[in-house]
Design an enzyme around this catalytic site. Structure first.
Site, short mmCIF file in Angstrom:
data_model
loop_
_atom_site.label_atom_id
_atom_site.label_comp_id
_atom_site.label_asym_id
_atom_site.label_seq_id
_atom_site.Cartn_x
_atom_site.Cartn_y
_atom_site.Cartn_z
N THR A 193 0.89 -1.18 0.00
CA THR A 193 0.00 0.00 0.00
C THR A 193 0.91 1.21 0.00
OG1 THR A 193 -1.63 -1.16 1.14
CG2 THR A 193 -1.60 1.16 1.53
N ASN A 404 4.06 -9.28 8.47
CA ASN A 404 2.70 -9.35 7.97
C ASN A 404 1.83 -10.31 8.78
OD1 ASN A 404 2.21 -7.70 5.38
ND2 ASN A 404 4.29 -8.48 5.18
#
Length: 409
Positions: A193, A404
């Site tokens: 992102t 993550n």
């Protein structure tokens, strides 16, 4: 740790006349961190942007597209981190609009003159009350030399803020181009992102700005990848306050237009490459150049096939010269009439493959020497045309999985 990336020096980030930035701690997701940024633009400014091609795009992306398409004169941007306001349905749009309404009241402008941006966790309700409560603090902090603080304020899993600045002379007048970006994971261009904001005081005709931001994106943010995921919130915005006292640029192919384009691209590429250098768990920065293609598109296919291969990326993390993985990636890139017997492969100065096979002079210890470096260039020759392109990526480490796996913790 980031690969050859350092915290930007605030004094190196030139203020852009007509642009102010304010940052505060709103507690959007976590307390005691800068997470709300407001950027204001003087009247007469022009704004253009490119956004994610992910069809499942966030509420703020939808509003930004709508307002830019309507030709609204944009006077402010509001950016929150910690919450992406994506996967939130109609309620997300209502909350994004409410944020703009709240800021518009305090700036005495129309809500349609505000572009909202969000980044962070998907499928969580945007805490508008916290953002509204934080807006006065951000507005009180508005100043033109706040670029370094704003670079920090838009971070999520980034380990370092990312900023760049250039100054050029147009018509005897000093013109500034300064920008910031954020991103470390979920990076695959379309847009890559990530958020990116570049501002200039160049006096450019407003209708030229969209072409300029698109071109800049295509050779910067749309040429980076960390993990192959295309975010729901990617946005790259170019702002021109048009305050510089030179003759208006009416043609991007004029001498002044080319000079401005080069400066905008240089800042954009610096910001894009900084995202790769700060890739989640990255230990190596890798430039992949594919040349000799019939079209730039097929060169990009081959470059991205290499950049997205977990086998290639993990081999580079381990400094293991298992370079046949690169050839395999080129082979499945989707170039149907590719002649494998024409392929050339270089790893920095090491000639690994010639005419589709192992170069007789190649030694594995030479390949390993290059792979131990923190910065590496892969060069693939297709020998079927004159087109070329470069993609920037990083290796894939144990830390990428850990970061993550624990992102929401």
């Amino acid at each position: 740790m980031p690969v050859n990336l350092s915290v930007p020096n605030p004094s190196d980030l030139h203020p852009v006349p007509g642009v102010q930035l304010g940052i505060t701690m709103a507690g959007v997701r976590k307390a005691n961190r800068r997470d709300l940024t407001v950027i204001t633009l003087d009247e007469g400014s022009a704004v253009a942007g490119v956004f994610t091609k992910n069809r499942y795009c966030a509420a703020p992306v939808q509003l930004c597209r709508e307002r830019l398409a309507a030709g609204s004169e944009i006077r402010a941007l509001v950016i929150n981190t910690g919450n992406a306001n994506a996967g939130t349905g109609e309620d997300g749009l209502v909350r994004a609009r409410a944020t703009c309404i709240a800021l518009a009241r305090q700036l005495s402008i129309s809500p349609e003159q505000i572009l909202p941006f969000s980044t962070g966790v998907i499928m969580e309700t945007l805490p508008v009350d916290r953002i509204e409560a934080g807006l006065p603090g951000a507005i009180a902090d508005l100043k033109p030399d706040n670029w370094a603080a704003a670079a920090e304020g838009i971070m999520t899993t980034d380990t370092l803020p990312k900023a760049a600045s250039r100054q050029i002379t147009l018509g005897g007048v000093t013109v500034t181009v300064t920008g910031i970006s954020k991103g470390a994971g979920m990076i695959r261009p379309n847009m890559a992102t990530m958020l990116g904001y570049v501002a200039t005081d160049a006096n450019i005709r407003p209708d030229l700005l969209q072409a300029l931001v698109t071109e800049a994106a295509n050779v910067s943010f749309n040429r980076i990848t960390i993990d192959g995921d295309t975010s729901t919130n990617d946005s790259f915005v170019l702002m021109a306050s048009r305050k510089a006292a030179h003759a208006e640029i009416t043609d991007l192919d004029s001498a002044e237009g080319r000079a401005l384009r080069e400066a905008v691209i240089a800042v954009s590429q610096h910001l894009a490459q900084a995202i790769v250098r700060d890739g989640e768990g990255a230990t190596k920065f890798i430039a992949i150049t594919v040349e000799g293609g019939r079209t730039e598109d097929e060169c990009a296919k081959a470059a991205y096939a290499i950049a997205h291969s977990p086998l290639v990326k993990t081999a580079f993390f381990a400094s293991d010269p298992n370079l046949g993985r690169i050839l395999a990636a080129v082979g499945y890139a989707g170039i149907d009439d590719l002649d494998q017997n024409l392929i050339e492969l270089h790893l920095d100065d090491v000639h690994v493959v010639t005419k589709g096979g192992r170069n007789p002079s190649y030694r594995e210890e030479d390949g390993q020497r290059v792979m131990k470096q923190s910065e590496i260039t892969i060069r693939v020759g297709l020998n079927r045309g004159t087109a070329k392109t470069t993609v920037w990526t990083c290796d894939l480490s144990h830390d990428y999985v850990s970061i993550n796996a624990d992102y929401r913790s």
